[in-house]
Motif scaffolding. Structure first.
Motif, PDB file in Angstrom:
ATOM      1  N   ILE A   9       0.841  -1.148   0.157  1.00 33.16           N
ATOM      2  CA  ILE A   9       0.054   0.074  -0.053  1.00 33.16           C
ATOM      3  C   ILE A   9       1.059   1.291  -0.037  1.00 33.16           C
ATOM      4  O   ILE A   9       1.852   1.208   0.634  1.00 33.16           O
ATOM      5  CB  ILE A   9      -1.121  -0.186   1.099  1.00 33.16           C
ATOM      6  N   SER A  10       0.347   2.406  -0.838  1.00 34.21           N
ATOM      7  CA  SER A  10       1.314   3.367  -1.037  1.00 34.21           C
ATOM      8  C   SER A  10       1.143   4.300   0.479  1.00 34.21           C
ATOM      9  O   SER A  10       0.235   4.266   1.063  1.00 34.21           O
ATOM     10  CB  SER A  10       1.041   4.085  -1.987  1.00 34.21           C
ATOM     11  N   ASN A  11       2.248   5.077   0.258  1.00 40.29           N
ATOM     12  CA  ASN A  11       2.216   6.025   1.673  1.00 40.29           C
ATOM     13  C   ASN A  11       1.244   7.100   1.307  1.00 40.29           C
ATOM     14  O   ASN A  11       0.588   7.799   2.446  1.00 40.29           O
ATOM     15  CB  ASN A  11       3.651   6.904   1.822  1.00 40.29           C
ATOM     16  N   LEU A  12       1.078   7.461   0.087  1.00 38.13           N
ATOM     17  CA  LEU A  12       0.085   8.304  -0.394  1.00 38.13           C
ATOM     18  C   LEU A  12      -1.554   8.165   0.087  1.00 38.13           C
ATOM     19  O   LEU A  12      -1.991   8.952   0.841  1.00 38.13           O
ATOM     20  CB  LEU A  12      -0.084   8.424  -1.834  1.00 38.13           C
ATOM     21  N   THR A  13      -1.538   6.872   0.019  1.00 39.35           N
ATOM     22  CA  THR A  13      -3.069   6.175   0.647  1.00 39.35           C
ATOM     23  C   THR A  13      -2.976   6.160   2.121  1.00 39.35           C
ATOM     24  O   THR A  13      -3.959   6.579   3.014  1.00 39.35           O
ATOM     25  CB  THR A  13      -3.199   4.862   0.170  1.00 39.35           C
ATOM     26  N   SER A 274      -1.481  -0.027  -5.623  1.00 34.37           N
ATOM     27  CA  SER A 274      -1.735   1.438  -5.285  1.00 34.37           C
ATOM     28  C   SER A 274      -1.209   2.185  -6.754  1.00 34.37           C
ATOM     29  O   SER A 274      -1.101   3.388  -6.695  1.00 34.37           O
ATOM     30  CB  SER A 274      -0.759   1.837  -4.232  1.00 34.37           C
ATOM     31  N   SER A 275      -1.269   1.530  -7.674  1.00 38.54           N
ATOM     32  CA  SER A 275      -0.817   2.396  -9.101  1.00 38.54           C
ATOM     33  C   SER A 275      -2.118   3.139  -9.498  1.00 38.54           C
ATOM     34  O   SER A 275      -1.684   3.939 -10.414  1.00 38.54           O
ATOM     35  CB  SER A 275      -0.446   1.156 -10.368  1.00 38.54           C
ATOM     36  N   THR A 276      -3.165   2.968  -8.996  1.00 40.03           N
ATOM     37  CA  THR A 276      -4.314   4.207  -9.113  1.00 40.03           C
ATOM     38  C   THR A 276      -3.682   5.449  -8.725  1.00 40.03           C
ATOM     39  O   THR A 276      -4.570   6.590  -9.363  1.00 40.03           O
ATOM     40  CB  THR A 276      -5.593   3.892  -8.095  1.00 40.03           C
ATOM     41  N   ASP A 277      -2.660   5.605  -7.853  1.00 43.34           N
ATOM     42  CA  ASP A 277      -2.322   6.840  -7.562  1.00 43.34           C
ATOM     43  C   ASP A 277      -1.764   7.638  -8.729  1.00 43.34           C
ATOM     44  O   ASP A 277      -1.342   9.065  -8.625  1.00 43.34           O
ATOM     45  CB  ASP A 277      -1.070   6.775  -6.572  1.00 43.34           C
ATOM     46  N   VAL A 278      -1.711   7.112  -9.827  1.00 44.46           N
ATOM     47  CA  VAL A 278      -1.298   7.764 -11.141  1.00 44.46           C
ATOM     48  C   VAL A 278      -2.270   9.064 -11.266  1.00 44.46           C
ATOM     49  O   VAL A 278      -2.009  10.105 -11.818  1.00 44.46           O
ATOM     50  CB  VAL A 278      -1.210   6.974 -12.417  1.00 44.46           C
ATOM     51  N   ALA A 279      -3.479   8.762 -10.894  1.00 44.79           N
ATOM     52  CA  ALA A 279      -4.560   9.947 -10.922  1.00 44.79           C
ATOM     53  C   ALA A 279      -4.355  10.942 -10.292  1.00 44.79           C
ATOM     54  O   ALA A 279      -4.624  12.272 -10.614  1.00 44.79           O
ATOM     55  CB  ALA A 279      -6.033   9.219 -10.856  1.00 44.79           C
ATOM     56  N   TYR A 280      -3.475  10.812  -8.996  1.00 39.72           N
ATOM     57  CA  TYR A 280      -3.359  11.973  -8.248  1.00 39.72           C
ATOM     58  C   TYR A 280      -2.157  12.582  -8.825  1.00 39.72           C
ATOM     59  O   TYR A 280      -2.181  13.879  -9.014  1.00 39.72           O
ATOM     60  CB  TYR A 280      -2.728  11.457  -6.618  1.00 39.72           C
ATOM     61  N   TYR A 283      -3.743  14.472 -11.917  1.00 36.72           N
ATOM     62  CA  TYR A 283      -4.865  15.299 -12.009  1.00 36.72           C
ATOM     63  C   TYR A 283      -5.221  15.663 -10.622  1.00 36.72           C
ATOM     64  O   TYR A 283      -6.360  16.489 -10.241  1.00 36.72           O
ATOM     65  CB  TYR A 283      -6.223  14.455 -12.399  1.00 36.72           C
ATOM     66  N   GLY A 284      -4.256  15.334  -9.728  1.00 34.80           N
ATOM     67  CA  GLY A 284      -4.609  15.660  -8.362  1.00 34.80           C
ATOM     68  C   GLY A 284      -5.998  15.016  -7.645  1.00 34.80           C
ATOM     69  O   GLY A 284      -6.338  15.405  -6.620  1.00 34.80           O
ATOM     70  N   ILE A 285      -6.410  13.764  -8.250  1.00 36.80           N
ATOM     71  CA  ILE A 285      -7.442  12.995  -7.748  1.00 36.80           C
ATOM     72  C   ILE A 285      -7.008  11.932  -6.838  1.00 36.80           C
ATOM     73  O   ILE A 285      -6.223  10.969  -7.317  1.00 36.80           O
ATOM     74  CB  ILE A 285      -8.299  12.477  -8.899  1.00 36.80           C
ATOM     75  N   ARG A 286      -7.660  11.925  -5.592  1.00 36.33           N
ATOM     76  CA  ARG A 286      -7.210  10.798  -4.716  1.00 36.33           C
ATOM     77  C   ARG A 286      -8.477   9.815  -4.940  1.00 36.33           C
ATOM     78  O   ARG A 286      -9.407   9.929  -4.517  1.00 36.33           O
ATOM     79  CB  ARG A 286      -6.931  11.224  -3.344  1.00 36.33           C
ATOM     80  N   THR A 287      -8.218   8.759  -5.696  1.00 37.58           N
ATOM     81  CA  THR A 287      -9.440   7.919  -6.181  1.00 37.58           C
ATOM     82  C   THR A 287     -10.352   7.316  -4.966  1.00 37.58           C
ATOM     83  O   THR A 287     -11.335   7.246  -4.972  1.00 37.58           O
ATOM     84  CB  THR A 287      -8.881   6.742  -7.154  1.00 37.58           C
ATOM     85  N   ILE A 288      -9.361   6.937  -3.834  1.00 40.06           N
ATOM     86  CA  ILE A 288     -10.150   6.456  -2.531  1.00 40.06           C
ATOM     87  C   ILE A 288     -10.912   7.537  -2.103  1.00 40.06           C
ATOM     88  O   ILE A 288     -12.042   7.085  -1.471  1.00 40.06           O
ATOM     89  CB  ILE A 288      -8.941   5.610  -1.561  1.00 40.06           C
ATOM     90  N   ILE A 340      10.542  12.743 -13.640  1.00 33.97           N
ATOM     91  CA  ILE A 340       9.928  11.808 -12.817  1.00 33.97           C
ATOM     92  C   ILE A 340       9.049  12.576 -11.538  1.00 33.97           C
ATOM     93  O   ILE A 340       9.597  13.349 -10.988  1.00 33.97           O
ATOM     94  CB  ILE A 340      11.213  10.972 -12.200  1.00 33.97           C
ATOM     95  N   LEU A 341       7.906  12.103 -11.330  1.00 35.52           N
ATOM     96  CA  LEU A 341       7.107  12.813 -10.398  1.00 35.52           C
ATOM     97  C   LEU A 341       7.221  12.044  -8.967  1.00 35.52           C
ATOM     98  O   LEU A 341       7.329  12.703  -7.932  1.00 35.52           O
ATOM     99  CB  LEU A 341       5.755  12.761 -10.835  1.00 35.52           C
ATOM    100  N   GLU A 342       7.392  10.779  -9.156  1.00 35.64           N
ATOM    101  CA  GLU A 342       7.505   9.897  -8.092  1.00 35.64           C
ATOM    102  C   GLU A 342       8.258   8.588  -8.429  1.00 35.64           C
ATOM    103  O   GLU A 342       7.885   8.190  -9.127  1.00 35.64           O
ATOM    104  CB  GLU A 342       6.575   9.631  -6.956  1.00 35.64           C
ATOM    105  N   LEU A 343       9.351   8.304  -7.391  1.00 40.83           N
ATOM    106  CA  LEU A 343       9.843   6.792  -7.649  1.00 40.83           C
ATOM    107  C   LEU A 343       9.671   6.246  -6.382  1.00 40.83           C
ATOM    108  O   LEU A 343      10.101   6.640  -5.410  1.00 40.83           O
ATOM    109  CB  LEU A 343      11.472   7.106  -7.998  1.00 40.83           C
ATOM    110  N   ARG A 344       8.898   5.028  -6.636  1.00 42.00           N
ATOM    111  CA  ARG A 344       8.644   4.231  -5.495  1.00 42.00           C
ATOM    112  C   ARG A 344       9.495   2.858  -5.618  1.00 42.00           C
ATOM    113  O   ARG A 344       9.293   2.041  -6.292  1.00 42.00           O
ATOM    114  CB  ARG A 344       7.312   3.819  -5.561  1.00 42.00           C
ATOM    115  N   LYS A 345      10.452   2.874  -4.676  1.00 40.59           N
ATOM    116  CA  LYS A 345      11.249   1.921  -4.285  1.00 40.59           C
ATOM    117  C   LYS A 345      10.543   0.714  -3.700  1.00 40.59           C
ATOM    118  O   LYS A 345       9.785   1.023  -2.548  1.00 40.59           O
ATOM    119  CB  LYS A 345      12.525   1.984  -3.786  1.00 40.59           C
ATOM    120  N   ILE A 346      10.444  -0.656  -4.310  1.00 40.12           N
ATOM    121  CA  ILE A 346       9.759  -1.711  -3.272  1.00 40.12           C
ATOM    122  C   ILE A 346      10.685  -2.737  -3.210  1.00 40.12           C
ATOM    123  O   ILE A 346      11.237  -3.278  -3.880  1.00 40.12           O
ATOM    124  CB  ILE A 346       8.638  -2.129  -4.236  1.00 40.12           C
TER     125      ILE A 346
END
Length: 382
Positions: A9-13, A274-280, A283-288, A340-346
């Motif tokens: 789960i992303s930190n953004l969420t 959490s790849s849905t975060d591309v909307a954020y 477009y600034g949209i938090r889908t959740i 690059i807007l964000e790089l998420r290391k997993i």
């Protein structure tokens, strides 16, 4: 209410859940997340009680479906999930909408013995219950089917170790006609009236006709403006058969001219991992948030100033295990992308990925997406 489950789960969420005191099911994964982001954890009993009145749950992962099966079996939502998750049942329900669509359900045992001459080429072979592109094969000839059968046997135990049967189950498969056209993914939800609310549309970019990877998806003003109304109409028509309300959905379709043909409807979530975060980032949209609060995007306003820009999600999947990549050079990625807007290391052994990259690309630099799409990523291995 939200159910968090492994693998990611992303930190953004997590920031959103913490800052808005959203009720989250108290399970092992949520407790681990709460060590870094204090969450409003509630018990299973409390969640079941709240569901009676709120009738709205978001899950971060399909691993969470097991809890719903065990705790909400008396509710209609579980029946809906079962239909949507089973690709054969899904095709059957939409058969009136697509009367000429060819599909066939087979067991693993029957698949090995099937008469190849009876099959219509090309076709797609995939588990009836699946996730991402795991176990998906595009078949053009007999040799490819034989190779797919061998690969299925090889991967069976690996899938069982990583995912419950509610997420991916290789006991039954569906053979379905290859769907022509450009592939799109839609993050949307059906509201309490059954109306579809689209939160993002992104296209799935492939390197070849046989490519089934999830390496590159991107969204843009042009994509949203071209397809939003068309996809809303498609989702409305599909819901005449599904009868869905208060449910988030990650929908995959292919568009060939005026024909929109569904690949699958993934219930209770948006784009996975959490790849849905591309909307954020686009477009600034938090889908959740939009789902939980019944919000609808004002795309007319949101898309201003987004001309000639592509916003991408890039999956950094690990190369062939036979050629190990002991260390991934994340810093090197900055040499290959415009912005690059964000790089998420997993770092998660259960996921065969190094991470995700969210990028903004000018259309004039679109070739950077083609490059990363065709790369085996070894140039990033130290």
């Amino acid at each position: 209410m939200v159910i968090l489950e492994k693998p990611y789960i992303s930190n953004l969420t997590l920031e959103y859940l913490r800052n808005n005191n959203v009720p989250v099911l108290n399970n092992d994964f949520a407790r681990e997340c709460a060590k870094s982001y204090p969450l409003n954890l509630i018990t299973s009993s409390e969640m079941k009680e709240e569901y009676k009145t709120k009738d709205k749950i978001y899950t971060s992962s399909e691993n969470a479906l097991d809890w719903m099966y065990d705790n909400l079996s008396e509710y209609q939502i579980v029946d809906k999930i079962n239909i949507l998750k089973d690709k054969a049942k899904f095709r059957e329900l939409l058969s009136l909408m697509y009367p000429d669509f060819y599909y066939k359900e087979v067991t693993e045992e029957a698949l090995e013995k099937i008469d190849f001459k009876t099959l219509k080429l090309p076709f797609v072979l995939k588990p009836c219950v699946g996730f991402l592109s795991l176990g998906v094969y595009t078949i053009y000839n007999k040799k490819e089917l034989e190779e797919a059968n061998l690969d299925i046997k090889h991967n069976n135990e690996n899938y069982k170790d990583k995912f419950p049967s509610s997420v991916i189950d290789n006991s039954k498969f569906i053979i379905e006609q290859y769907i022509n056209g450009t592939e799109y993914a839609i993050d949307a939800y059906y509201n309490d009236k059954g109306k579809p609310v689209i939160l993002n549309i992104f296209t799935h970019r492939f390197s070849s006709p046989t490519d089934v990877s999830d390496r590159v998806y991107y969204t843009s003003k042009e994509i949203i403006e071209t397809f939003k109304d068309k996809f809303e109409l498609f989702l409305t028509k599909a819901n005449e058969f599904f009868k869905l309300k208060n449910i988030p959905m990650h929908v995959e379709v292919r568009v060939d001219g005026d024909v929109i043909c569904p690949i699958e409807f993934n219930p209770m979530r948006f784009a996975g991992l959490s790849s849905t975060d591309v909307a954020y980032y686009a477009y600034g949209i938090r889908t959740i948030e939009y789902f939980l609060k019944n919000k609808e995007p004002d795309f007319k306003e949101i898309l201003k100033g987004k001309e000639d820009k592509l916003y991408s999600l890039i999956l950094l999947d690990k190369p062939d295990k036979n050629i190990p990549c002991s260390k991934f050079n994340y810093d090197k990625l900055y040499d290959y992308f415009e912005n690059i807007l964000e790089l998420r290391k997993i770092d998660n052994p259960s996921l065969d990925v190094f991470g995700f990259v969210f990028t903004e690309t000018s259309k004039e630099n679109e070739r950077e997406l083609d490059y990363i799409l065709s790369s085996d990523l070894y140039e990033f291995c130290d």
